[in-house]
Scaffold this active site. Structure first.
Site, mmCIF file in Angstrom:
data_model
loop_
_atom_site.group_PDB
_atom_site.id
_atom_site.type_symbol
_atom_site.label_atom_id
_atom_site.label_comp_id
_atom_site.label_asym_id
_atom_site.label_seq_id
_atom_site.Cartn_x
_atom_site.Cartn_y
_atom_site.Cartn_z
ATOM 1 N N GLY A 1 0.812 -1.210 0.000
ATOM 2 C CA GLY A 1 0.000 0.000 0.000
ATOM 3 C C GLY A 1 0.840 1.253 0.000
ATOM 4 O O GLY A 1 2.020 1.239 0.379
ATOM 5 N N GLY B 1 0.890 5.420 1.157
ATOM 6 C CA GLY B 1 0.278 6.384 2.063
ATOM 7 C C GLY B 1 0.836 7.773 1.865
ATOM 8 O O GLY B 1 1.740 7.990 1.043
ATOM 9 N N GLY B 2 0.299 8.733 2.610
ATOM 10 C CA GLY B 2 0.749 10.108 2.472
ATOM 11 C C GLY B 2 2.148 10.332 3.003
ATOM 12 O O GLY B 2 2.867 11.213 2.526
ATOM 13 N N PHE B 3 2.561 9.562 4.007
ATOM 14 C CA PHE B 3 3.872 9.736 4.615
ATOM 15 C C PHE B 3 4.728 8.477 4.535
ATOM 16 O O PHE B 3 5.918 8.544 4.791
ATOM 17 C CB PHE B 3 3.729 10.132 6.088
ATOM 18 C CG PHE B 3 3.052 11.454 6.288
ATOM 19 C CD1 PHE B 3 3.761 12.633 6.209
ATOM 20 C CD2 PHE B 3 1.694 11.522 6.558
ATOM 21 C CE1 PHE B 3 3.134 13.859 6.396
ATOM 22 C CE2 PHE B 3 1.062 12.735 6.741
ATOM 23 C CZ PHE B 3 1.785 13.916 6.664
ATOM 24 N N VAL C 1 3.980 0.770 2.446
ATOM 25 C CA VAL C 1 4.005 -0.506 3.165
ATOM 26 C C VAL C 1 4.342 -1.612 2.182
ATOM 27 O O VAL C 1 3.726 -1.717 1.108
ATOM 28 C CB VAL C 1 2.650 -0.787 3.854
ATOM 29 C CG1 VAL C 1 2.716 -2.090 4.634
ATOM 30 C CG2 VAL C 1 2.272 0.353 4.789
ATOM 31 N N LYS D 1 6.551 -0.971 7.139
ATOM 32 C CA LYS D 1 6.115 0.395 6.855
ATOM 33 C C LYS D 1 7.342 1.292 6.829
ATOM 34 O O LYS D 1 8.076 1.396 7.823
ATOM 35 C CB LYS D 1 5.124 0.856 7.933
ATOM 36 C CG LYS D 1 4.526 2.223 7.692
ATOM 37 C CD LYS D 1 3.468 2.538 8.751
ATOM 38 C CE LYS D 1 2.790 3.870 8.498
ATOM 39 N NZ LYS D 1 1.729 4.140 9.499
ATOM 40 N N ARG E 1 -7.467 8.512 17.803
ATOM 41 C CA ARG E 1 -7.808 9.739 17.079
ATOM 42 C C ARG E 1 -7.976 9.578 15.568
ATOM 43 O O ARG E 1 -8.238 10.575 14.887
ATOM 44 C CB ARG E 1 -6.782 10.849 17.368
ATOM 45 C CG ARG E 1 -6.656 11.205 18.827
ATOM 46 C CD ARG E 1 -5.959 12.526 19.017
ATOM 47 N NE ARG E 1 -4.652 12.551 18.383
ATOM 48 C CZ ARG E 1 -3.868 13.625 18.352
ATOM 49 N NH1 ARG E 1 -4.289 14.749 18.914
ATOM 50 N NH2 ARG E 1 -2.706 13.592 17.771
ATOM 51 N N ASN F 1 -7.966 1.834 8.781
ATOM 52 C CA ASN F 1 -7.016 1.531 9.849
ATOM 53 C C ASN F 1 -7.401 0.275 10.623
ATOM 54 O O ASN F 1 -6.942 0.073 11.748
ATOM 55 C CB ASN F 1 -6.890 2.720 10.797
ATOM 56 C CG ASN F 1 -6.083 3.846 10.185
ATOM 57 O OD1 ASN F 1 -5.294 3.626 9.269
ATOM 58 N ND2 ASN F 1 -6.289 5.058 10.665
ATOM 59 N N ASP G 1 -2.099 1.844 12.771
ATOM 60 C CA ASP G 1 -1.846 3.248 12.453
ATOM 61 C C ASP G 1 -2.154 4.170 13.629
ATOM 62 O O ASP G 1 -3.144 4.897 13.647
ATOM 63 C CB ASP G 1 -2.648 3.689 11.223
ATOM 64 C CG ASP G 1 -2.064 4.959 10.600
ATOM 65 O OD1 ASP G 1 -1.172 5.560 11.220
ATOM 66 O OD2 ASP G 1 -2.507 5.343 9.502
#
Length: 511
Positions: free
Chosen positions: A23, A25-27, A30, A45, A138, A144, A157
């Site tokens: 996958g 991601g923004g930052f 994986v 990751k 959060r 997630n 996450d």
């Protein structure tokens, strides 16, 4: 349309062989790697090379530490290792969850009510475990929640997680569709009940096949979603098989005012368990550790035995469930132990029946061994059998009773309520009416359909900006002064029980 970026180059990791990309991601990306020793597949990751500023590095380190702290829970992804690759990029080595995650499933599958309840209870126990460790997630959302090889949901996450003492003020990286109103405000502030909201929003998505306030075919930009999250009531899921009591649980968990929600993730989990029980489904255990309630000490030493060597009776917090029928997918699960408290012998203490009488010696029959004696022995045997059967029935009924083995009343998230695992949904007030007097003050009254001792009422003024800070009153009436009433004044009212449970849906009226 934005072009999909290419995955970053997988780093060379000693002892691991790269397999494929899992996958983007923004930052971070994986990847699937194969570990040499011990031999297993793992998910790695890796931070993107362009995201290596101090803030992102700190978040990545926080995620590694928090997930490692919680990795013992069966519904939280396990972290095996954290390190920095030769090219300077930090990475996490985690449990590889091979099955399809919830982000892919909820848009393409009709997930059954039974499975959603099962997922909800397991995730509630994971979130409660994090909260008891002082950690707010959060960012609970379908993306997630992964799925382990054995079909269990696994929360991952914790990159934007915070300690509960920080109140969840920052909102960097939050996902709007599953975020509560208080975290979307100009000055965001959240606590454990913010995670309760996001967990319920995730379960709603699994049932509805869409995010909670998404309008199919409508405008679903960030601005429209935020406005609906702050003001619109929770829409129906659109499924006939979703029972009203489950929708009521989700409505309460996603209340606009945090004080109206379930006070903890464990409380939400128990509400979902009650729905399972009402639907005659196997009750999913809440996987929670003993919360530190003192254990019973053994009796004083007798006969010279050292007290330190005596066997102690330990109390175990567990939520048992009925044995499944053959073929149930839970049939191979290890069962939670039933709580056993040390009890002294005495009146009412269950003791085994006396042994049957010794058989008469072989030889000449005794004169007293006549028909009456044989009949009395037969009756005694029958009575002994009835006692044993009765004991089995009593023990089985106690084990199968919904809520058996619930935490003791000392548990901060549980109040003893007549032996039920979860109380029925608190009703909403009815006959809510408002009357304006000559001075412009508006007096509202309402009726409690099921009054209980120590009932209170939580009310607030509803405006286009949301609900004002709620206030508690003891009587079913409140007056809004003319200075606050304007042309029209709207309020919402909930019943609050002595154990802090509140109406699943507040009553609203305008005058």
């Amino acid at each position: 349309m934005t072009a999909r970026r290419e995955a970053s180059a997988p780093p060379v990791l000693p002892g691991y062989a790269h397999v494929r990309t899992l996958g983007l991601g923004g930052f971070a990306d994986v990847f699937l790697y194969r570990q040499d020793l011990p031999r297993r597949d793992v998910a790695v990751k890796v931070l993107l090379a362009g995201s290596l500023d101090d803030e992102v590095r700190a978040r990545f380190q926080t995620e590694a530490n928090l997930m490692a702290q919680l990795s013992h829970h069966p519904s939280i992804v396990t972290v095996y290792q954290a390190d920095i690759a030769a090219d300077g990029r930090p990475y996490l080595v985690m449990e590889y969850c091979s099955r399809t995650g919830l982000a892919e499933r909820y848009r393409t599958e009709r997930i059954s009510v039974a499975e959603v309840l099962r997922i909800g209870v397991r995730l509630a126990s994971a979130v409660e475990t994090a909260h008891r460790a002082g950690i707010l997630h959060r960012d609970i959302k379908p993306a997630n929640v992964l799925t382990t090889d054995f079909g269990w949901p696994a929360l991952t996450d914790f990159g934007i997680a915070a300690t509960t003492g920080q109140g969840g003020g920052a909102t960097v990286g939050m996902s709007i569709p599953w975020s509560p109103p208080e975290l979307l405000a100009e000055h965001p502030r959240g606590d454990e009940r913010s995670d309760v909201y996001s967990l319920a929003a995730t379960l709603y998505s699994l049932l509805a096949g869409r995010t909670p306030f998404e309008i199919p075919g409508g405008q679903n930009g960030a601005q429209q979603l935020v406005a609906r999250i702050e003001r619109a009531p929770l829409p129906p899921t659109g499924r006939d098989d979703v029972p009203a009591e489950l929708h009521a649980v989700l409505e309460r968990a996603m209340a606009k005012v945090p004080e109206l929600r379930h006070p903890s993730a464990a409380a939400l989990g128990r509400a979902l368990q009650q729905v399972e029980a009402d639907l005659r489904l196997p009750v999913t255990p809440l996987d929670l550790l003993d919360d530190g309630t003192p254990h019973a000490d053994p009796a004083p030493s007798q006969g010279g035995t050292d007290v330190a060597d005596a066997t102690r009776l330990r109390s175990i917090v567990a939520v048992p469930q009925p044995e499944p029928v053959r073929g149930d997918d839970d049939a191979t699960r290890v069962r939670g132990p039933v709580t056993v408290q040390p009890q002294p012998a005495g009146p009412g203490f269950l003791t085994p029946p006396p042994p049957p009488p010794e058989p008469a010696p072989v030889g000449e029959p005794d004169v007293a061994d006549d028909d009456d004696t044989r009949r009395s022995r037969t009756v005694a045997a029958v009575v002994s059998g009835v006692v044993v059967l009765g004991a089995i029935v009593v023990i089985a009924a106690a084990a199968l009773r919904p809520g058996a083995g619930e935490p003791r009343p000392g548990d901060t998230d549980f109040q003893e309520t007549g032996g039920s695992a979860v109380e029925a949904v608190v009703p909403s007030p009815h006959s809510l009416e408002g009357e304006r007097d000559a001075a412009g003050n508006v007096t509202f009254t309402w009726v409690n359909p099921d009054p209980r001792p120590d009932d209170h009422y939580l009310w607030g003024v509803v405006t286009v900006q949301g609900t004002s800070r709620p206030e508690v009153v003891e009587q079913p009436t409140v007056t809004v002064p003319a200075a606050q009433s304007g042309d029209e004044v709207c309020i919402e009212v909930s019943i609050v029980r002595a154990d802090r449970r509140a109406s699943a849906k507040p009553a609203q009226v305008c005058a």
